[in-house]
Design a protein around this motif. Structure first.
Motif, PDB file in Angstrom:
ATOM      1  N   ASN A 223       0.818  -1.208   0.000  1.00  0.00           N
ATOM      2  CA  ASN A 223       0.000   0.000   0.000  1.00  0.00           C
ATOM      3  C   ASN A 223       0.861   1.272   0.000  1.00  0.00           C
ATOM      4  N   VAL A 224       1.871   1.277  -0.813  1.00  0.00           N
ATOM      5  CA  VAL A 224       2.749   2.433  -0.914  1.00  0.00           C
ATOM      6  C   VAL A 224       2.219   3.366  -2.001  1.00  0.00           C
ATOM      7  N   SER A 225       2.225   4.675  -1.712  1.00  0.00           N
ATOM      8  CA  SER A 225       1.823   5.638  -2.738  1.00  0.00           C
ATOM      9  C   SER A 225       2.918   6.681  -2.884  1.00  0.00           C
ATOM     10  N   MET A 226       3.072   7.188  -4.088  1.00  0.00           N
ATOM     11  CA  MET A 226       4.060   8.218  -4.354  1.00  0.00           C
ATOM     12  C   MET A 226       3.391   9.343  -5.122  1.00  0.00           C
ATOM     13  N   THR A 227       3.907  10.547  -4.853  1.00  0.00           N
ATOM     14  CA  THR A 227       3.470  11.711  -5.606  1.00  0.00           C
ATOM     15  C   THR A 227       4.669  12.230  -6.380  1.00  0.00           C
ATOM     16  N   ILE A 228       4.526  12.399  -7.669  1.00  0.00           N
ATOM     17  CA  ILE A 228       5.589  12.907  -8.509  1.00  0.00           C
ATOM     18  C   ILE A 228       5.347  14.410  -8.687  1.00  0.00           C
ATOM     19  N   VAL A 229       6.392  15.216  -8.395  1.00  0.00           N
ATOM     20  CA  VAL A 229       6.275  16.665  -8.530  1.00  0.00           C
ATOM     21  C   VAL A 229       7.373  17.185  -9.428  1.00  0.00           C
ATOM     22  N   ASN A 230       7.136  18.327 -10.010  1.00  0.00           N
ATOM     23  CA  ASN A 230       8.124  18.979 -10.859  1.00  0.00           C
ATOM     24  C   ASN A 230       8.919  19.936  -9.981  1.00  0.00           C
ATOM     25  N   PRO A 231      10.227  19.726  -9.791  1.00  0.00           N
ATOM     26  CA  PRO A 231      11.017  20.548  -8.862  1.00  0.00           C
ATOM     27  C   PRO A 231      11.485  21.891  -9.440  1.00  0.00           C
ATOM     28  N   VAL A 232      10.926  22.334 -10.536  1.00  0.00           N
ATOM     29  CA  VAL A 232      11.349  23.596 -11.143  1.00  0.00           C
ATOM     30  C   VAL A 232      10.702  24.753 -10.394  1.00  0.00           C
ATOM     31  N   ALA A 233      11.536  25.679  -9.959  1.00  0.00           N
ATOM     32  CA  ALA A 233      11.043  26.835  -9.208  1.00  0.00           C
ATOM     33  C   ALA A 233      10.461  27.883 -10.159  1.00  0.00           C
ATOM     34  N   LYS A 234       9.552  28.665  -9.637  1.00  0.00           N
ATOM     35  CA  LYS A 234       8.988  29.777 -10.391  1.00  0.00           C
ATOM     36  C   LYS A 234      10.073  30.856 -10.513  1.00  0.00           C
ATOM     37  N   VAL A 235      10.272  31.337 -11.715  1.00  0.00           N
ATOM     38  CA  VAL A 235      11.299  32.342 -11.963  1.00  0.00           C
ATOM     39  C   VAL A 235      10.675  33.733 -11.895  1.00  0.00           C
ATOM     40  N   GLU A 236      11.283  34.577 -11.072  1.00  0.00           N
ATOM     41  CA  GLU A 236      10.856  35.964 -10.992  1.00  0.00           C
ATOM     42  C   GLU A 236      12.007  36.828 -11.474  1.00  0.00           C
ATOM     43  N   SER A 237      11.717  37.783 -12.328  1.00  0.00           N
ATOM     44  CA  SER A 237      12.776  38.651 -12.826  1.00  0.00           C
ATOM     45  C   SER A 237      12.379  40.109 -12.646  1.00  0.00           C
ATOM     46  N   LYS A 238      13.403  40.945 -12.647  1.00  0.00           N
ATOM     47  CA  LYS A 238      13.217  42.374 -12.466  1.00  0.00           C
ATOM     48  C   LYS A 238      14.068  43.072 -13.520  1.00  0.00           C
ATOM     49  N   THR A 239      13.482  43.965 -14.258  1.00  0.00           N
ATOM     50  CA  THR A 239      14.200  44.691 -15.284  1.00  0.00           C
ATOM     51  C   THR A 239      14.830  45.948 -14.682  1.00  0.00           C
ATOM     52  N   ILE A 240      16.098  46.150 -14.985  1.00  0.00           N
ATOM     53  CA  ILE A 240      16.788  47.356 -14.520  1.00  0.00           C
ATOM     54  C   ILE A 240      17.455  48.035 -15.703  1.00  0.00           C
ATOM     55  N   THR A 241      17.686  49.304 -15.565  1.00  0.00           N
ATOM     56  CA  THR A 241      18.416  50.052 -16.577  1.00  0.00           C
ATOM     57  C   THR A 241      19.860  50.164 -16.103  1.00  0.00           C
ATOM     58  N   PRO A 242      20.801  49.628 -16.869  1.00  0.00           N
ATOM     59  CA  PRO A 242      22.193  49.694 -16.443  1.00  0.00           C
ATOM     60  C   PRO A 242      22.699  51.138 -16.414  1.00  0.00           C
ATOM     61  N   ALA A 243      23.610  51.385 -15.526  1.00  0.00           N
ATOM     62  CA  ALA A 243      24.241  52.706 -15.441  1.00  0.00           C
ATOM     63  C   ALA A 243      25.143  52.904 -16.653  1.00  0.00           C
ATOM     64  N   ALA A 244      25.368  54.142 -16.993  1.00  0.00           N
ATOM     65  CA  ALA A 244      26.286  54.467 -18.084  1.00  0.00           C
ATOM     66  C   ALA A 244      27.710  54.076 -17.683  1.00  0.00           C
ATOM     67  N   SER A 245      28.503  53.687 -18.652  1.00  0.00           N
ATOM     68  CA  SER A 245      29.907  53.343 -18.390  1.00  0.00           C
ATOM     69  C   SER A 245      30.668  54.580 -17.944  1.00  0.00           C
ATOM     70  N   LEU A 246      31.606  54.382 -17.026  1.00  0.00           N
ATOM     71  CA  LEU A 246      32.451  55.483 -16.571  1.00  0.00           C
ATOM     72  C   LEU A 246      33.533  55.762 -17.614  1.00  0.00           C
ATOM     73  N   THR A 247      33.840  57.024 -17.808  1.00  0.00           N
ATOM     74  CA  THR A 247      34.926  57.373 -18.731  1.00  0.00           C
ATOM     75  C   THR A 247      36.284  57.279 -18.048  1.00  0.00           C
ATOM     76  N   SER A 248      36.282  57.334 -16.706  1.00  0.00           N
ATOM     77  CA  SER A 248      37.515  57.251 -15.932  1.00  0.00           C
ATOM     78  C   SER A 248      37.180  56.758 -14.523  1.00  0.00           C
ATOM     79  N   LEU A 249      38.128  56.115 -13.898  1.00  0.00           N
ATOM     80  CA  LEU A 249      37.964  55.703 -12.497  1.00  0.00           C
ATOM     81  C   LEU A 249      38.535  56.732 -11.532  1.00  0.00           C
ATOM     82  N   GLU A 250      39.285  57.679 -12.046  1.00  0.00           N
ATOM     83  CA  GLU A 250      39.989  58.652 -11.219  1.00  0.00           C
ATOM     84  C   GLU A 250      39.040  59.355 -10.242  1.00  0.00           C
TER      85      GLU A 250
END
Length: 99
Positions: free
Chosen positions: A8-35
């Motif tokens: 009398n053994v029972s098993m439940t098969i599940v899909n282990p894939v997580a829900k993906v959440e993403s966030k869109t960001i605007t990248p900063a402009a590249s620096l012309t110098s580190l000085e």
């Protein structure tokens, strides 16, 4: 040694894939110098990442007169880490990751 047979053994098969959440960001402009810039050093807590960032900080200070500030990411983390970097008015960030 005895072996018991399961009945009398029972098993439940599940899909282990997580829900993906993403966030869109605007990248900063590249620096012309580190000085004279202020750079965030973002350590995610992985082994020896802090050592790598301290080495990078010393080199940046010597070569570009850069100010650095270390940020340590706790676990679990959320947007508060980003908010702290933004509040510190850093012009760029260098992050370490890895296992």
């Amino acid at each position: 040694m005895s072996v018991e047979k399961a009945q009398n053994v029972s098993m439940t098969i599940v899909n282990p894939v997580a829900k993906v959440e993403s966030k869109t960001i605007t990248p900063a402009a590249s620096l012309t110098s580190l000085e004279g810039k202020k750079i965030a050093l973002w350590w995610n807590g992985k082994a020896k990442g802090d050592i790598a960032l301290k080495t990078i900080a010393a080199r940046l200070k010597k070569e570009y007169n850069v100010e650095t500030e270390l940020f340590t990411q706790g676990w679990p983390h959320g947007d508060e880490v980003y908010d702290r970097v933004i509040a510190a008015e850093c012009q760029a960030a260098i992050a370490t990751t890895g296992d």
